[in-house]
Design an enzyme around this catalytic site. Structure first.
Site, short mmCIF file in Angstrom:
data_model
loop_
_atom_site.label_atom_id
_atom_site.label_comp_id
_atom_site.label_asym_id
_atom_site.label_seq_id
_atom_site.Cartn_x
_atom_site.Cartn_y
_atom_site.Cartn_z
N CYS A 107 0.85 -1.19 0.00
CA CYS A 107 0.00 0.00 0.00
C CYS A 107 0.88 1.25 0.00
O CYS A 107 1.56 1.55 0.99
CB CYS A 107 -0.91 0.00 1.22
SG CYS A 107 -1.78 1.56 1.49
N CYS A 110 -0.07 3.86 2.60
CA CYS A 110 0.35 3.48 3.96
C CYS A 110 1.84 3.74 4.14
O CYS A 110 2.30 4.14 5.22
CB CYS A 110 0.06 2.01 4.20
SG CYS A 110 -1.67 1.56 3.93
N ASP A 502 32.97 22.52 -19.56
CA ASP A 502 34.38 22.79 -19.41
C ASP A 502 35.06 22.14 -20.62
O ASP A 502 34.54 21.16 -21.14
CB ASP A 502 34.90 22.19 -18.10
CG ASP A 502 36.39 22.37 -17.94
OD1 ASP A 502 36.86 23.50 -18.08
OD2 ASP A 502 37.08 21.36 -17.69
N ASP A 699 36.20 21.91 -11.00
CA ASP A 699 35.15 22.86 -11.33
C ASP A 699 34.09 22.97 -10.24
O ASP A 699 32.94 23.28 -10.51
CB ASP A 699 34.49 22.46 -12.66
CG ASP A 699 35.49 22.45 -13.80
OD1 ASP A 699 36.09 23.50 -14.07
OD2 ASP A 699 35.69 21.38 -14.40
#
Length: 798
Positions: A107, A110, A502, A699
Site C-alpha cells: 500500500c 500506507c 568545461d 570545477d
C-alpha cells in the site's frame, strides 16, 4: 619485534570522523584556506573540505581532544570566513544507521504515512522509506537508545499497516531473500482465496440467472465476501480502534457494508472480489517492476574467492580487507576494487559503464567491482573495502536516490493528504444532504452514490506510480552508466535549455602532446629542459606532457622555492637560475618582453633570470563523439551550448568552431567561470535551467552554482561522484543527451499517470453523483487505474 612510535600507533587506530556543514560558504578560495589551516591542527589526521556540498570531513587521531579540535576548527572558520552557519556532526551526533525491510508492504499510501510518522520522531536524525524496495532507512541519534527507538518504529508500522513481515537488516541480501520467500507464500494464499471466492460467486450468480432465488445463493455470496474480504475487514476494524478512518481498508469496508445494507448484495460482493483481484494484480505488477529495476542493478557480488596461503576460501565480500588477495575466475563478477597482480583477461564493464565493448586488462591495471571477468583467471590485490568499493557506492547512490524527491513527488504527497478527506466529506454530503433537501429523493439511492465516492477516494494510483516512474528512470539511467543522485535532478534535467561545458577532459581528451618548441638564443633541448624543471612537481596534464617529451630525470634536490601561481604558471629556483614557465599573464606580471606565439594550442612561455627564452606549444585532441554530442543535445531541445576554458582565445575558438558550439569564453580564471555562469542566468525563469559538465573536482564552484552539475569520466573517482548531481561513468559527452532524453521520457510518463488517474477519478465521481455510474466504474477508478499506471510506469525500462 619493532616498537611503534606514538605517531605510528595513532596512524594505525581507526580515525574518528567529524563533519562540519558550512552553510553560506560561497568563496572557493576561502574554502581552500580553511581546509589547509584545519589540516595542520594537532590531532587531525586528514581534512577534506568539499566546496560543492559545503561539507568538511575531519579524521581525528585523538579522541580525548575531540571537543578542543572542534572549537579550534570553528575559530579558524569564523576568522577566515565570518558569518557562516556552522553545523557540527561529531561522532556523538552522526547517529546509528538502521535498515528495516517491510515484507508485504503493497500500500503506497500506507508507506507515505509510515515514513511521515517515523521522520517526526524526536529520536530520529533522518529517515527514508523506499516503497520500491520496501526498505525503511533511519538514522538514530547517537545518544538515544536504539533498541527503544526501533520498538517505537515497529509500533508505528504495526499501527499503520498491521501484518507486515518486519526484518531488522543484519545481512541485507539474506533479509531480502527471506522476505521474497514469505511474500511468495502469501501471494499463493491470496490467489487461492480469490479462486475459492470467485467460484462461490459464480455458482451464486448462475443460480440467479436461471431464476433460482434461495438462501443458499445468499449464503454463498456472504461466504465469498468473507473469504476474499476477511483480511480487509480485520485490518479496517483494527485501524478503527486506532482512529484511522481514511485508509483504503476502512473505505472499502464502509462501501461494501453500505451496499449490503441497502440490499445490493451481489454488487457488494462483486466490489470486494474485484477490489481484491485488482490489488492482487497490482501486487504482481509492482513485484515485476521491482525485479526489473533490481535486474538493472544486478551488480552486487555474491561472494569473493579469498586466497589464504595456497588455499582459496569462498567468503562474503564484506569480510575481505584491504591488501588481501582474491582470485576471479572466468565468468565471475569482480567483487571488490583492486589492482591486477597476475593474469590478463577481457572484462565486461557494461554493468558499471553501459559500454558493451569488452575491455582488455593486464598486470598493473586497476579493476573495479561490478566488472565481469570473461576468459582468463585474474589474481587481484584489494585496494578498497566493500563499503568503499565502486559497486557499493553505486548501489547506495541509486537505492537512496528516493530520499531526494522531485517537486512532482512532493506535490503528490501533499495532495494525497488532503484529497482523501475531501472526497470522503463529499461522499458524506452526497449521501446525507440530497435526501433531506430534495423532495422525493430516496435515501438508498443517494447513499449508494456516496459509496461510489468512497471507493474512488484512495489516491494509491498516484502515490504508487509516480515514485515508481522516477525510480525506474534512475534505474534505467544507471544501466547506461549514468548515475542520477535523486528524483529532483532527474526532473530538473527535462527543463535544461543551456548546457555549459568545461573544455579540457570534457570535450577534449585531456591528453596533451608537445607539438612545437620555439627557442630564443638557446637550443630546443635546453628550452625543453628549463620547462621540464619548472613543471616536474606539477600534476597538471600539460606538465606531464612536457616531462614525457623531455624524457630525462630532473634533479629534484636542486629545485628550491617552488611556487605555483594560479591561472598564471610556475616560479622556481634551480641552482642559481630563476625560471618562470606559464602563460602570457605570467610574462606580463613579471615585465618579461616576449614574442606571442602564433600556433593554436596551449602555450607555455619560458623565462630564465628575467630573460625570455622561448615557448613550448602543447595541443589537446577533441574526443571522437564530442561533435555528435553537441548535435544530439540540440536535437533534444537544448537552445544554447556554451564552453568555458582557461585556454587562450585561439585554442578555444578552434575547438568551438569544430564542434559548432554557440558561445565560448576563454582565458578564464576559476572564479571568472562562476561569473560567466552568473551572466548566463540573467533574465532566466524557473523553467530555464542550466547544466554544467566538468570533471567534478576542479570545477567545484561552478558545479555548486548551476541547477544540475554533471561530472564526466568519473569511473573510480570518489571525488567526482561526491561532487556532482549527475555522474557519467565514462568519458563520453554523448551520454549527456541520453540523460536528458531519459528525464524527458520519465516526466512525460509521470504526467500521463497524473492526468489519467485524476481524470478517470473525477469523471467517475461526476457520473456517480449524477447517478450514471455503478460500483464497477468506481472499482476501475481505484485499483484498475492504479494497475494501468504501474504498467505505464514500467515503459521507462523498455
Amino acid at each position: 619485534m619493532k616498537s611503534l612510535s606514538k605517531a605510528e600507533v595513532n596512524d594505525n587506530v581507526n580515525p574518528i570522523k567529524v563533519e562540519f556543514i558550512l552553510n553560506g560558504l560561497n568563496c572557493a578560495h576561502c574554502a581552500e584556506v580553511i581546509n589547509e589551516k584545519v589540516g595542520k591542527l594537532k590531532g587531525v589526521k586528514s581534512s577534506n573540505l568539499n566546496f560543492v556540498n559545503k561539507k568538511m570531513t575531519l579524521n581525528l587521531t585523538d579522541e580525548q581532544n575531540e571537543s578542543e579540535i572542534i572549537r579550534k576548527t570553528i575559530d579558524i572558520i569564523n576568522n577566515t570566513e565570518p558569518g557562516l552557519d556552522i553545523v557540527v556532526n561529531s561522532k556523538s551526533k552522526l547517529g546509528i544507521k538502521k535498515e528495516i525491510i517491510l515484507g508485504g508492504l503493497n500500500c503506497a499510501h500506507c508507506a507515505e504515512v509510515i515514513g511521515q510518522k517515523v521522520s517526526n520522531l524526536s529520536e530520529i536524525e533522518s529517515s527514508d522509506l523506499n516503497f520500491i524496495n520496501k526498505k525503511l532507512t533511519v538514522l538514530i541519534k547517537q545518544n538515544e537508545n536504539s533498541k527503544q527507538v526501533i520498538e517505537k518504529i515497529i509500533d508505528i508500522i504495526n499501527n499503520t499497516e498491521p501484518g507486515l513481515d518486519i526484518n531488522i537488516v543484519k545481512n541485507s541480501q539474506q533479509a531480502n531473500i527471506s522476505v521474497e520467500e514469505k511474500e511468495k507464500d502469501s501471494s499463493k494464499k491470496d490467489l487461492l482465496k480469490l479462486i475459492v471466492g470467485f467460484g462461490m460467486y459464480a455458482v451464486a450468480i448462475y443460480q440467479s440467472t436461471i431464476g433460482v432465488e434461495s438462501k443458499l445463493m445468499n449464503l454463498l455470496l456472504i461466504i465469498s465476501y468473507l473469504v476474499v474480504g476477511g483480511g480487509v475487514i480485520i485490518k479496517a476494524l483494527k485501524n478503527m480502534t486506532k482512529g484511522r478512518i481514511f485508509d483504503e481498508n476502512f473505505l472499502m469496508l464502509i462501501a461494501t457494508v453500505g451496499a449490503l445494507a441497502i440490499g445490493e448484495v451481489e454488487e457488494a460482493v462483486a466490489v470486494m472480489l474485484f477490489y481484491q483481484l485488482g490489488e492482487y494484480l497490482q501486487g504482481i505488477a509492482v513485484g515485476k517492476s521491482r525485479k526489473s529495476i533490481a535486474s538493472l542493478m544486478n551488480i552486487r557480488p555474491d561472494s569473493a574467492n579469498l586466497k589464504v596461503n595456497n588455499e582459496i576460501k569462498v567468503v562474503s565480500p564484506e569480510d575481505v580487507e584491504i591488501g588481501d588477495v582474491i582470485v576471479i575466475k572466468p565468468g565471475e563478477k569482480v567483487p571488490l576494487d583492486g589492482v591486477i597482480i597476475d593474469g590478463s583477461s577481457m572484462v565486461d564493464t557494461s554493468a558499471i559503464t553501459g559500454e558493451s565493448v569488452l575491455r582488455e586488462t593486464a598486470i598493473g591495471d586497476d579493476i573495479l567491482s561490478g566488472f565481469i571477468n570473461k576468459n582468463s583467471l585474474l589474481i587481484v590485490k584489494v585496494t578498497k573495502g566493500y563499503g568503499e568499493s565502486t559497486v557499493s557506492k553505486i548501489l547506495d547512490l541509486v537505492e537512496n536516490a528516493s530520499s531526494k524527491k522531485s517537486k512532482t513527488e512532493n506535490f503528490i504527497s501533499k495532495f494525497s493528504r488532503y484529497y482523501t478527506p475531501i472526497v470522503v466529506c463529499l461522499a458524506a454530503t452526497i449521501a446525507i444532504i440530497p435526501p433531506i433537501v430534495i423532495q422525493g429523493a430516496e435515501f438508498s439511492e443517494w447513499f449508494y452514490r456516496g459509496l461510489l465516492f468512497l471507493v474512488v477516494s484512495c489516491p494509491c494510483a498516484l502515490v504508487l506510480s509516480i515514485p515508481l516512474s522516477f525510480f525506474s528512470g534512475i534505474g534505467y539511467a544507471s544501466k547506461n552508466g549514468i548515475l542520477i543522485k535523486g528524483s529532483n535532478y532527474l526532473e530538473a534535467l527535462k527543463d535544461v535549455d543551456t548546457v555549459v561545458f568545461d573544455k579540457t577532459g570534457t570535450l577534449t581528451k585531456g591528453v596533451f602532446n608537445v607539438t612545437n618548441i620555439n627557442a630564443v638564443d638557446i637550443s630546443k633541448q635546453e628550452l625543453l629542459e628549463y620547462a621540464a624543471i619548472a613543471e616536474v612537481n606539477s600534476n597538471h596534464p600539460i606538465a606531464k606532457s612536457i616531462l614525457k617529451t623531455y624524457g630525462k630525470a630532473v634533479d629534484l634536490d636542486s629545485i628550491k622555492n617552488y611556487e605555483e601561481i594560479a591561472a598564471h604558471g610556475i616560479r622556481v629556483q634551480y641552482n642559481n637560475e630563476k625560471i618562470l614557465a606559464g602563460n602570457e599573464k605570467l610574462m606580463k606580471a613579471n615585465n618579461i618582453l616576449y614574442s606571442e606565439a602564433k600556433e593554436v594550442g596551449t602555450v607555455v612561455y619560458v623565462a630564465v633570470n628575467g630573460i625570455y627564452k622561448g615557448y613550448v606549444v602543447i595541443s589537446d585532441e577533441v574526443k571522437e563523439d564530442s561533435k555528435d554530442a553537441i548535435r544530439n543535445l540540440k536535437n533534444v531541445g537544448i537552445k544554447e551550448v556554451v564552453m568555458l576554458t582557461g585556454d587562450n582565445k585561439d585554442v578555444a575558438n578552434k575547438v568551438a568552431s569544430d564542434l559548432n558550439i554557440d558561445t565560448v569564453y576563454s582565458s578564464l580564471l576559476p572564479n571568472e567561470k562562476v561569473e560567466k555562469v552568473e551572466e548566463i542566468y540573467e533574465g532566466r525563469n524557473e523553467k530555464e535551467k542550466v547544466a554544467f559538465v566538468g570533471d567534478g573536482i576542479n570545477d567545484a564552484p561552478v558545479l555548486a552554482r548551476v541547477d544540475v552539475g554533471i561530472a564526466m569520466g568519473a569511473l573510480g573517482s570518489d571525488a567526482a561522484i561526491e561532487a556532482a548531481d549527475v555522474v557519467l561513468m565514462t568519458d563520453e559527452p554523448n551520454k549527456i543527451y541520453k540523460a536528458i532524453e531519459i528525464s524527458k521520457k520519465t516526466n512525460k510518463i509521470v504526467w500521463q499517470n497524473i492526468i489519467f488517474a485524476l481524470g478517470v477519478k473525477v469523471v467517475v465521481m461526476v457520473l456517480g453523483a449524477g447517478g450514471m455510474a455503478t460500483m464497477w466504474e468506481a472499482i476501475f477508478a481505484d485499483v484498475g487505474v492504479a494497475l494501468i499506471a504501474v504498467i505505464n510506469a514500467m515503459r521507462i525500462l523498455k
